[in-house]
Write an enzyme that holds these catalytic residues in place. Structure first.
Site, PDB file in Angstrom:
ATOM      1  CB  THR A 112      -0.818   0.092   1.299  1.00 48.80           C
ATOM      2  OG1 THR A 112      -0.157   0.191   2.269  1.00 48.80           O
ATOM      3  CG2 THR A 112      -1.766  -1.084   1.467  1.00 48.80           C
ATOM      4  N   GLY A 113       0.408   2.352  -0.525  1.00 51.15           N
ATOM      5  CA  GLY A 113       1.064   3.511  -0.479  1.00 51.15           C
ATOM      6  C   GLY A 113       0.417   4.711  -0.852  1.00 51.15           C
ATOM      7  CB  THR A 114       1.904   7.954  -2.242  1.00 48.87           C
ATOM      8  OG1 THR A 114       2.863   7.807  -1.040  1.00 48.87           O
ATOM      9  CG2 THR A 114       1.553   9.144  -2.324  1.00 48.87           C
ATOM     10  CG  PHE A 115       0.684   7.367  -6.416  1.00 47.04           C
ATOM     11  CD1 PHE A 115       0.137   8.334  -6.931  1.00 47.04           C
ATOM     12  CD2 PHE A 115       2.040   7.164  -6.066  1.00 47.04           C
ATOM     13  CE1 PHE A 115       0.910   9.475  -7.242  1.00 47.04           C
ATOM     14  CE2 PHE A 115       2.566   8.478  -6.163  1.00 47.04           C
ATOM     15  CZ  PHE A 115       2.125   9.580  -6.696  1.00 47.04           C
TER      16      PHE A 115
ATOM     17  CE  LYS B 253       2.390  -0.391 -10.321  1.00 46.03           C
ATOM     18  NZ  LYS B 253       2.913   0.845 -10.973  1.00 46.03           N
TER      19      LYS B 253
ATOM     20  CD  GLN C 235      -5.949  -0.662  -1.325  1.00 40.55           C
ATOM     21  OE1 GLN C 235      -5.923  -1.433  -0.185  1.00 40.55           O
ATOM     22  NE2 GLN C 235      -6.903  -0.181  -1.943  1.00 40.55           N
TER      23      GLN C 235
ATOM     24  CG  ASP D 253      11.054   7.758  -8.798  1.00 43.90           C
ATOM     25  OD1 ASP D 253      12.266   8.155  -8.106  1.00 43.90           O
ATOM     26  OD2 ASP D 253      10.213   7.230  -8.305  1.00 43.90           O
TER      27      ASP D 253
END
Length: 405
Positions: A48-51, A68, A53, A163
């Site tokens: 899970t994260g900023t943008f 995603k 799951q 990135d």
């Protein structure tokens, strides 16, 4: 029997299917459906994260994939659609050997769902498995060569990744150490101006920090940082913020090119134009000689160490104007294997000092970690604060620590 909810927080807001963080609330056994005949059953949560799951799913055809599921917000949708466009461009040009393969994309309950191939651990996780002792030369050489191959392919299409970092490079095959590059959400298709920061901070090029228009050479800088970290075991420039980051770069090289300080729109934030630009932050004590000592301290081949140092210093040219391109750097003597069979055997079998039994015996189990996320077991301690891993390899909690500012 009640299904195990995988999303946290698990409480839905009102009559929607989302939680307070705009994530789709999902449980094991739920389906993500493109249409009535094409469905993906959710097996597990991968990250899970900023943008959003990432979930491990099995499709109607029995194939396991990573999906995603992007947060239900326009800014995250737009960010991830940029990745979709670039991955489709790579697929159209048959350039999926060095990059994650996109398999499908669809909307489900107002969430963008991106279906990708299931891959292995990312290089940061792999480095962690060495207890941060770093890799040996054969393994590093194998990895760097493949990354550069991918960068050459990107340059042919005019794509700048923006990135590159260990979390965004995944192992596709442990037997051959084949890697694939992921996360094209920040990628651009032409040289950019200086109106915003790109790149995760530890791997951020000086021209980006100073506010100078950047191009593909910023990816070369990131590669140099990655090469050092994979060999030594820790980041070369672990800056706490942009002031600390540019200070570490300045300290390593003793100075930065005058033309960059003159033309950088952010230069006055970090340097005072007094006696030839004085750095306003605390001085960094880590010098170029310290960097060389760290590389040589591993006790490996002096010849290989010296060639690696030369390779890294080419990639880490402070001036983006004289930094080599990917094709030129790919021909560097460090990457030329002297004994192909010996190098390959060592890279594939020694695991760079990593204990053999940490690699799953069965390839299906290897797929349990994917898409650039670390899969902690119940007994495993949380990832350290400097790298809160998220779905897309971007720092968790609003990009605090190494990725923010």
């Amino acid at each position: 029997m009640k299904k195990k909810v995988l999303t946290f927080p698990s409480e839905k807001i009102g009559f929607s299917s989302d939680n307070e963080e705009f994530d789709l609330v999902m449980a094991r056994g739920d389906y993500l459906a493109k249409n009535k005949s094409q469905k993906y059953m959710i097996i597990d949560m991968l990250g899970t994260g900023t943008f959003g799951q990432v979930v491990r799913c099995v499709g109607s055809d029995g194939e396991e994939v990573a999906i995603k599921v992007v947060k239900n917000q326009p800014k995250y949708y737009n960010y991830e659609m940029n990745e979709v466009r670039i991955l489709h461009k790579l697929l159209y040009n048959n350039l999926n050997d060095r990059f994650v393969t996109i398999k499908d994309v669809f909307m489900y309950k107002q969430h963008l769902c991106i279906v990708e191939e299931l891959l292995g651990r990312n290089l940061y996780t792999f480095l962690k498995m060495t207890r941060f002792k770093g890799l040996d030369h054969p393994t590093l050489r194998t990895i760097l060569h493949q990354i550069l191959e991918g960068m050459v392919q990107l340059s042919l299409l005019g794509i700048i990744h923006c990135d590159l970092k260990p979390e965004n490079i995944l192992i596709a095959d442990y037997d051959t150490f084949k890697i694939k590059i992921i996360d094209f959400g920040s990628a651009v298709t032409s040289p950019q101006g200086s109106h915003f920061y790109v790149q995760s901070r530890y791997y951020r090029a000086p021209e980006v920090i100073l506010g100078i228009p950047y191009g593909s050479s910023c990816d070369i800088w990131s590669l140099g940082c990655i090469g050092y970290e994979l060999y030594v075991g820790h980041p070369l420039f672990p800056g706490k913020d942009n002031m600390d980051q540019i200070g570490r770069i300045h300290g390593l090289f003793g100075s930065l090119p005058m033309f960059m300080l003159e033309h950088g729109k952010n230069s006055s934030t970090f340097f005072e134009k007094e006696n030839g630009y004085r750095f306003m932050g605390p001085p960094s004590n880590f010098t170029l000689e310290d960097m060389k000592k760290m590389i040589r301290s591993k006790g490996n081949s002096k010849e290989d160490d010296n060639m690696l140092i030369k390779f890294l210093l080419r990639a880490l040219q402070p001036s983006h104007l004289i930094r080599p391109d990917a094709k030129s750097l790919a021909s560097h003597s460090y990457l030329k294997v002297r004994d192909t069979s010996a190098e390959a055997d060592k890279a594939c079998n020694d695991r760079s000092g990593v204990q053999q039994n940490i690699f799953p015996a069965n390839k299906n189990m290897r797929h349990m970690s994917t898409t650039g996320v670390i899969l902690p077991s119940k007994k495993q301690k949380p990832t350290d604060d400097r790298r809160k891993i998220s779905v897309y390899g971007i720092s968790y909690e609003n990009n605090l620590n190494r990725d923010s500012e």
